[in-house]
Design a protein around this motif. Structure first.
Motif, PDB file in Angstrom:
ATOM      1  N   ARG A  31     126.687 -24.140 122.168  1.00 56.12           N
ATOM      2  CA  ARG A  31     125.533 -23.674 121.575  1.00 56.12           C
ATOM      3  C   ARG A  31     124.376 -24.365 122.295  1.00 56.12           C
ATOM      4  NH1 ARG A  31     129.056 -23.449 117.140  1.00 56.12           N
ATOM      5  NH2 ARG A  31     129.965 -21.538 117.055  1.00 56.12           N
ATOM      6  N   GLU A 203     125.851 -18.098 124.285  1.00 59.26           N
ATOM      7  CA  GLU A 203     123.973 -16.673 124.628  1.00 59.26           C
ATOM      8  C   GLU A 203     124.165 -15.845 125.898  1.00 59.26           C
ATOM      9  OE1 GLU A 203     122.586 -16.339 121.881  1.00 59.26           O
ATOM     10  OE2 GLU A 203     121.415 -15.340 123.045  1.00 59.26           O
ATOM     11  N   ARG A 206     126.038 -12.269 125.427  1.00 49.81           N
ATOM     12  CA  ARG A 206     125.857 -11.504 124.784  1.00 49.81           C
ATOM     13  C   ARG A 206     125.625 -10.398 124.062  1.00 49.81           C
ATOM     14  NH1 ARG A 206     121.209 -11.304 121.539  1.00 49.81           N
ATOM     15  NH2 ARG A 206     119.683 -11.952 123.039  1.00 49.81           N
ATOM     16  N   GLU A 263     130.141 -14.796 118.842  1.00 47.92           N
ATOM     17  CA  GLU A 263     130.553 -16.083 119.167  1.00 47.92           C
ATOM     18  C   GLU A 263     131.008 -16.791 119.368  1.00 47.92           C
ATOM     19  OE1 GLU A 263     127.966 -19.075 117.628  1.00 47.92           O
ATOM     20  OE2 GLU A 263     126.253 -18.857 119.296  1.00 47.92           O
TER      21      GLU A 263
END
Ligand SMILES: [Fe+2]
Length: 403
Positions: A31, A203, A206, A263
């Protein structure tokens, strides 16, 4: 790389006479990694970074955030090339290499899917060695010391940040690029094309549209399955393929359906696609490359359509091939005696649940296009690695079945 020999087909079990395995890309996964892009890329020798991406990704703001991560590490972004199309070409690679030269770059950072990453690889080779993208075609043909017998020459440092979970280009030494004049996809592969760094951060996927997540996910499924049954199989790749399939089984549908909210599934799919990657493929890829070059069928979608037909055909070829598919069936709890048909049906149902087309006629391939597709599939390098030897008639039959 031969499909067989005078002694018979290449065995799919036992101790192989020969294989080689390399995976030299440093992978970092987790992350909030984008802000440390510069910190990490500096360790690979980058100072003056040239970013390669496409307009869609740039419009999401992701490239701005990654650029900030590059400069935070004390590196400089000297240019951004954002004109990579969905299906990149040799011309685009040449233009990108020239733009990087003009900008005074010393390294490449690809932010995008397979087309962007493959463009950056080929542009980097042209940037470093000169010539044109078309001239890079071939396997293990890049410049080497000692009249071509020694160590291959490095290309400028390349880092990849994939924005889809499928192609695995961020960890492969291959690139596939369209030659628009000849309407073929050319393949380029050699050790220096392994990116020095791959950054996997959920990310980046996403806001991926569900259809793209589904199609690229099916590309990863196809890499894992074809890699496991290829004549160019190896125990190293077997381990990767089977674990990639377990991760795909547990995360692909979640990532497609829940997208932004999940996620964990998105992160695991980035890793699964990375694990699944191999250049030891087979006839699903041989069929999908011309479908892309001739009719513009997106790569993952083409694989999703072709894969079940290739599984049925291959598994009927010998007990040894069927046994390899049986190992794959175990991952999905499939143990029917006719493993080819059972696994193929399972894949078709998955493709259908993911909301993807299951037939070529749904994606603009006409029946009279089959001869040119057959010709392309026969000439594709991956045909030689399919576990069952393929004839023109076999391919024509499979394309008709997929129509
Ligand atoms: Fe693929």
């Amino acid at each position: 790389m031969e499909a067989g020999s005078a002694l018979g087909p290449t065995p799919l079990t036992g101790f192989k006479d020969f294989y080689q395995y390399a995976s030299t890309t440093r992978v970092i996964a987790g992350r909030d990694l984008l802000s440390s892009t510069g910190f990490e890329f500096q360790k690979e020798g980058a100072r003056r970074v040239f970013v390669v991406t496409d307009e869609v990704i740039r419009a999401t703001g992701l490239v701005d955030r990654i650029e900030a991560g590059v400069t935070d590490g004390g590196l400089e972004v000297v240019g951004v090339y954002d004109r990579v199309p969905q299906d990149s070409s040799t011309h685009v690679c040449d233009e990108c290499a020239a733009a990087a030269k003009e900008a005074g770059a010393d390294s490449f950072l690809a932010v995008g899917g397979g087309s962007v990453m493959d463009t950056a690889k080929v542009a980097d080779a042209v940037f470093t060695h000169g010539g044109t993208a078309r001239e890079q075609e071939g396997f293990f043909l890049m410049p080497r010391d000692d009249d071509g017998m020694g160590r291959p020459h490095d290309i400028a440092p390349l880092a990849c940040i994939p924005t889809t979970s499928g192609t695995g280009s961020e960890i492969s030494m291959a690139a596939v690029i369209k030659d628009p004049e000849e309407k073929v996809k050319i393949e380029i592969a050699d050790f220096p094309l392994f990116p020095r760094l791959a950054i996997l951060d959920p990310e980046t996927t996403r806001t991926l549209p569900p259809k793209v997540a589904a199609a690229t996910g099916m590309d990863a499924v196809t890499h894992a399955i074809e890699g496991y049954v290829s004549t160019d199989w190896s125990p190293h790749q077997d381990a990767r393929s089977l674990h990639a399939l377990r991760m795909i089984r547990d995360n692909l549908e979640r990532a497609v359906e829940r997208g932004e909210e999940d996620e964990e599934a998105r992160g695991n799919m980035l890793i699964a696609a990375n694990l699944a990657m191999t250049i030891a493929l087979g006839s699903a890829h041989a069929m999908s490359h011309p479908a892309g070059a001739q009719f513009g069928v997106p790569h993952g979608m083409a694989n999703a359509i072709h894969l079940p037909h290739v599984i049925r055909h291959n598994a009927a070829g010998s007990d040894e091939i069927a046994d390899r598919y049986r190992d794959i069936g175990e991952v999905f709890d499939i143990a029917e005696p006719d493993i080819g048909d059972a696994l193929a049906t399972h894949i078709t149902e998955l493709v259908d649940r993911l909301g993807l087309p299951t037939r070529l006629s749904q994606v603009g391939v006409p029946e009279d296009g089959i001869p040119v597709l057959v010709e392309g599939a026969m000439g594709d390098g991956t045909t030689l690695l399919n576990p069952r030897e393929m004839s023109e008639e076999d391919y024509a039959e499979l394309y008709r079945a997929a129509l």
